[in-house]
Each structure stands twice: as structure tokens, then as C-alpha cells.
Design a protein around this motif. Structure first.
Motif, PDB file in Angstrom:
ATOM      1  N   PHE A  75      18.702  15.841   9.961  1.00  0.00           N
ATOM      2  CA  PHE A  75      20.042  15.896   9.366  1.00  0.00           C
ATOM      3  C   PHE A  75      19.973  16.355   7.908  1.00  0.00           C
ATOM      4  N   THR A  76      19.051  15.720   7.150  1.00  0.00           N
ATOM      5  CA  THR A  76      18.934  16.049   5.721  1.00  0.00           C
ATOM      6  C   THR A  76      18.579  17.518   5.530  1.00  0.00           C
ATOM      7  N   VAL A  77      17.655  18.003   6.372  1.00  0.00           N
ATOM      8  CA  VAL A  77      17.237  19.403   6.255  1.00  0.00           C
ATOM      9  C   VAL A  77      18.425  20.330   6.538  1.00  0.00           C
ATOM     10  N   LYS A  78      19.203  19.967   7.563  1.00  0.00           N
ATOM     11  CA  LYS A  78      20.368  20.795   7.925  1.00  0.00           C
ATOM     12  C   LYS A  78      21.365  20.861   6.761  1.00  0.00           C
ATOM     13  N   VAL A  79      21.639  19.695   6.162  1.00  0.00           N
ATOM     14  CA  VAL A  79      22.573  19.666   5.024  1.00  0.00           C
ATOM     15  C   VAL A  79      22.004  20.482   3.863  1.00  0.00           C
ATOM     16  N   GLY A  80      20.691  20.308   3.627  1.00  0.00           N
ATOM     17  CA  GLY A  80      20.033  21.040   2.537  1.00  0.00           C
ATOM     18  C   GLY A  80      20.151  22.551   2.731  1.00  0.00           C
ATOM     19  N   HIS A  81      19.936  23.009   3.975  1.00  0.00           N
ATOM     20  CA  HIS A  81      20.046  24.451   4.256  1.00  0.00           C
ATOM     21  C   HIS A  81      21.472  24.945   4.042  1.00  0.00           C
ATOM     22  N   THR A  82      22.436  24.140   4.481  1.00  0.00           N
ATOM     23  CA  THR A  82      23.838  24.553   4.328  1.00  0.00           C
ATOM     24  C   THR A  82      24.202  24.653   2.847  1.00  0.00           C
ATOM     25  N   VAL A  83      23.740  23.654   2.078  1.00  0.00           N
ATOM     26  CA  VAL A  83      24.021  23.674   0.634  1.00  0.00           C
ATOM     27  C   VAL A  83      23.383  24.907  -0.012  1.00  0.00           C
ATOM     28  N   ALA A  84      22.123  25.198   0.378  1.00  0.00           N
ATOM     29  CA  ALA A  84      21.423  26.349  -0.206  1.00  0.00           C
ATOM     30  C   ALA A  84      22.150  27.642   0.146  1.00  0.00           C
ATOM     31  N   ARG A  85      22.583  27.761   1.418  1.00  0.00           N
ATOM     32  CA  ARG A  85      23.319  28.970   1.849  1.00  0.00           C
ATOM     33  C   ARG A  85      24.618  29.115   1.052  1.00  0.00           C
ATOM     34  N   PHE A  99      23.963  30.234  -2.463  1.00  0.00           N
ATOM     35  CA  PHE A  99      23.609  31.652  -2.482  1.00  0.00           C
ATOM     36  C   PHE A  99      24.886  32.505  -2.378  1.00  0.00           C
ATOM     37  N   ALA A 100      25.770  32.113  -1.442  1.00  0.00           N
ATOM     38  CA  ALA A 100      27.035  32.844  -1.260  1.00  0.00           C
ATOM     39  C   ALA A 100      27.873  32.774  -2.533  1.00  0.00           C
ATOM     40  N   ASN A 101      27.875  31.602  -3.180  1.00  0.00           N
ATOM     41  CA  ASN A 101      28.625  31.450  -4.438  1.00  0.00           C
ATOM     42  C   ASN A 101      28.088  32.383  -5.517  1.00  0.00           C
ATOM     43  N   LYS A 102      26.731  32.482  -5.566  1.00  0.00           N
ATOM     44  CA  LYS A 102      26.111  33.347  -6.576  1.00  0.00           C
ATOM     45  C   LYS A 102      26.549  34.786  -6.362  1.00  0.00           C
ATOM     46  N   ILE A 103      26.522  35.218  -5.083  1.00  0.00           N
ATOM     47  CA  ILE A 103      26.916  36.594  -4.766  1.00  0.00           C
ATOM     48  C   ILE A 103      28.384  36.815  -5.129  1.00  0.00           C
ATOM     49  N   ARG A 104      29.214  35.820  -4.809  1.00  0.00           N
ATOM     50  CA  ARG A 104      30.643  35.949  -5.112  1.00  0.00           C
ATOM     51  C   ARG A 104      30.867  36.040  -6.627  1.00  0.00           C
ATOM     52  N   ASN A 105      30.141  35.207  -7.375  1.00  0.00           N
ATOM     53  CA  ASN A 105      30.288  35.229  -8.840  1.00  0.00           C
ATOM     54  C   ASN A 105      29.847  36.559  -9.425  1.00  0.00           C
ATOM     55  N   THR A 106      28.731  37.092  -8.863  1.00  0.00           N
ATOM     56  CA  THR A 106      28.238  38.379  -9.348  1.00  0.00           C
ATOM     57  C   THR A 106      29.264  39.470  -9.056  1.00  0.00           C
ATOM     58  N   ALA A 107      29.824  39.440  -7.839  1.00  0.00           N
ATOM     59  CA  ALA A 107      30.824  40.451  -7.464  1.00  0.00           C
ATOM     60  C   ALA A 107      32.051  40.327  -8.370  1.00  0.00           C
ATOM     61  N   TYR A 108      32.412  39.101  -8.689  1.00  0.00           N
ATOM     62  CA  TYR A 108      33.568  38.853  -9.557  1.00  0.00           C
ATOM     63  C   TYR A 108      33.322  39.445 -10.951  1.00  0.00           C
ATOM     64  N   ALA A 109      32.118  39.137 -11.481  1.00  0.00           N
ATOM     65  CA  ALA A 109      31.792  39.625 -12.831  1.00  0.00           C
ATOM     66  C   ALA A 109      31.749  41.151 -12.836  1.00  0.00           C
TER      67      ALA A 109
END
Lengths: 185, 130
Positions: free
Chosen positions: B24-34, B37-47
Motif C-alpha cells: 500500500f505504502t509503495v503504491k501511494v508513494g508511486h502515485t505521489v511521485a507521478r 512529476f506531472a506538476n513539475k511539467i505543468r509548472n514548466t509549461a506554465y512558465a
């Protein structure tokens, strides 16, 4: 460096983990999830009928917690704060399924399959089976009231349901459980 | 009923059925990491979008100034002088007002063009924000 970090995380207090997670430390948050997953999943398993659904909602609740962790004012408030997120996640899922007001009126006594003298004495009751036969709203209110020790007004605060509705769900749910769990004669 | 309430509360307390961590913890960790990553891409696209919108506005303003800047300043200066002249030397108020209106009319093209550029820039900025 990584191993030192792991040792630190494993030894860190929950408050320290929360503060680190608020600073977007994913490893600290994972450690927090590891420590709290049992409690969170057990809480949601009491609210949901299926373990798989409860685990999905628990995962969703942890992701929401990660997103909103900066809103948490003090680490000590984490359990109550997370419980609110879990309950809201549960309610939203049920509203999506339009199932929150579904009524189940089956309160026939549960036949004990593995009857032991202890069970017969009423020392322990098969809660999970009985809870599964309540409506979603009754199960939620009974779990929060008897399981989490919350008062009616605290349940109102968490769920947003009117006080009268909460009282009615707790009363009816408890009465149904009593009828289901009373020793078969 | 009170006895049953006590039994129910005790049963909840005794139900120590906390599930073991079966990934369970690993699954949550992977989802958070994904998600991060998506947030970083969105922020870069925004900037990047913001920078592109800003560059467009600056380029438009620069081109506009290059093409019409001198013309505009000259016209504006002339019109101000005419307006001033019309007001100071006009025998009556109505003639002075007529001169002022003529001056404003002559400068209106430039004013509209500048307003258009600013509005276009604002629209581009807003669409990038959304």
C-alpha cells in the motif's frame, strides 16, 4: 547519504515526519503513510462494505493529504485532520455512486458460524459482518460515534450532515446492530 | 440499550484488524511521485507559456512603436498644439470645443491601435493563466 536518510526517517517522530512532508519531502511522507496506513485502512474498512473499495479510498485520502498538508497547522492535529479527509473522501465517493441514502432494512440476527463460549457470552461480536448490513450513512455515523469516539456534534462537523440526521443514523444503526447481534436463542 | 452501547464501543476498540502493509505504502508513494512529476511539467509549461506571451506582447509593442511611434508622437504633438491653439485663441467656447473634438478624432486611430494591442496582450496573458 541515502541510508543515513532512511535511518533518520525510521527513527523520526511523527511530528518531524509531518513537518518534513509539509516541506514536500516525499520520503518523509512515505514513512508517514507506512506508519498510518493500518489505522487509515481499518477506519475506512469499517465504513465501506468492501476492503478493495476501502483501500482505494484510503489511497485517495493519502494523496489528498499530501496535496493539502500545508494547511495542517500543527502536527499534533494530524489524526483528526486526516480522519476528516478520509470521511470526506468516503462521502464524496458515496455521493458519486448516489448511494449515501440507500436504506438497508435487513436487521435479521446474524447466525454465528463459529460459535465459541466466548462469543456466546457476547464478549466479542462480528462487527464487520454486522456493519456491512447497515446503510452507508448509518455505518459511517455508528463507526465515528462508537469506533472513533466522536460526539454527535463532532460527527456533524466532519460530515456536514444535520444534527438530527446524525442522531437518527446513530440510533437506528445501533438498534439494527443490537437486533442483528443479539444472541440467537 | 446502554449495555449494548458499551459492548459495541468495546467491540470497536477490540477490533484490532489493522491490515498489514501489502504494498500500500509503495503504491501511494508511486502515485505521489507521478503527481509531483506531472506538476513539475505543468509548472514548466506554465512558465514557458507566460514567457512566450510576454515576449509576444513586447515584440508587438516594439513593432508597433517602430512602425507608428514617430508618426504617433508627431501627430499627438501636433494635435495637442492644435487643441491648445483652438482653446486659447477661440473667440467662443463652441469653436474651442469643435477644435478639441477634431484633435481627439485625429488621434483616435492611434489610441484605438494601442488599446487593441493592450487588449490582445491581456487576452493572451489570461489564456496562458487558464
Amino acid at each position: 547519504m541515502a541510508s543515513r536518510g532512511l535511518i533518520n526517517l525510521a527513527q523520526a517522530t511523527e511530528a518531524a515526519l509531518i513537518v518534513a512532508a509539509q516541506a514536500r519531502d516525499q520520503a518523509a511522507f512515505s514513512e508517514l503513510v507506512k506508519r498510518r496506513q493500518g489505522w487509515a485502512r481499518a477506519l475506512l474498512r469499517k465504513m465501506c462494505r468492501s476492503h478493495a473499495e476501502a483501500d482505494d479510498l484510503a489511497q485517495e485520502a493519502f494523496i489528498k493529504a499530501w496535496d493539502r498538508l500545508r494547511d495542517l497547522e500543527t502536527p499534533a492535529a494530524f489524526p483528526g485532520w486526516f480522519r476528516r479527509i478520509a470521511v470526506t473522501t468516503f462521502l464524496m465517493a458515496k455521493r458519486k455512486q448516489k448511494a449515501i441514502f440507500e436504506e438497508i432494512d435487513d436487521a435479521s440476527p446474524i447466525a454465528s458460524e463459529d460459535s465459541t463460549p466466548e462469543a456466546a457470552a457476547g464478549a466479542k461480536i462480528d462487527l464487520e459482518k454486522a456493519l456491512a448490513r447497515l446503510s452507508d450513512a448509518e455505518r459511517l455515523c455508528v463507526t465515528l460515534n462508537h469506533g472513533e469516539g466522536l460526539s454527535h456534534s463532532e460527527i456533524v462537523d466532519i460530515t456536514g450532515l444535520p444534527l438530527g440526521t446524525v442522531k437518527s443514523h446513530v440510533l437506528r444503526g445501533t438498534e439494527k446492530l443490537r437486533r442483528m447481534l443479539e444472541p440467537a436463542t | 440499550m446502554n449495555d449494548f452501547n458499551a459492548l459495541l464501543t468495546r467491540s470497536f476498540a477490540e477490533a484490532h484488524d489493522e491490515p498489514a502493509d501489502d504494498g500500500f505504502t509503495v503504491k501511494v508513494g508511486h502515485t505521489v511521485a507521478r503527481q509531483e512529476f506531472a506538476n513539475k511539467i505543468r509548472n514548466t509549461a506554465y512558465a514557458t507559456g507566460m514567457a512566450a506571451a510576454g515576449a509576444c506582447i513586447l515584440y508587438g509593442a516594439y513593432t508597433f512603436a517602430g512602425a507608428f511611434g514617430q508618426d504617433f508622437l508627431a501627430t499627438a504633438g501636433l494635435e495637442v498644439a492644435r487643441a491648445h491653439g483652438a482653446m486659447s485663441s477661440a473667440p467662443t467656447v463652441s469653436i474651442a470645443a469643435q477644435g478639441l473634438l477634431q484633435s481627439l478624432g485625429a488621434g483616435m486611430t492611434q489610441i484605438l491601435l494601442i488599446t487593441g494591442v493592450l487588449a490582445g496582450g491581456a487576452v493572451a496573458y489570461r489564456s496562458v493563466q487558464e
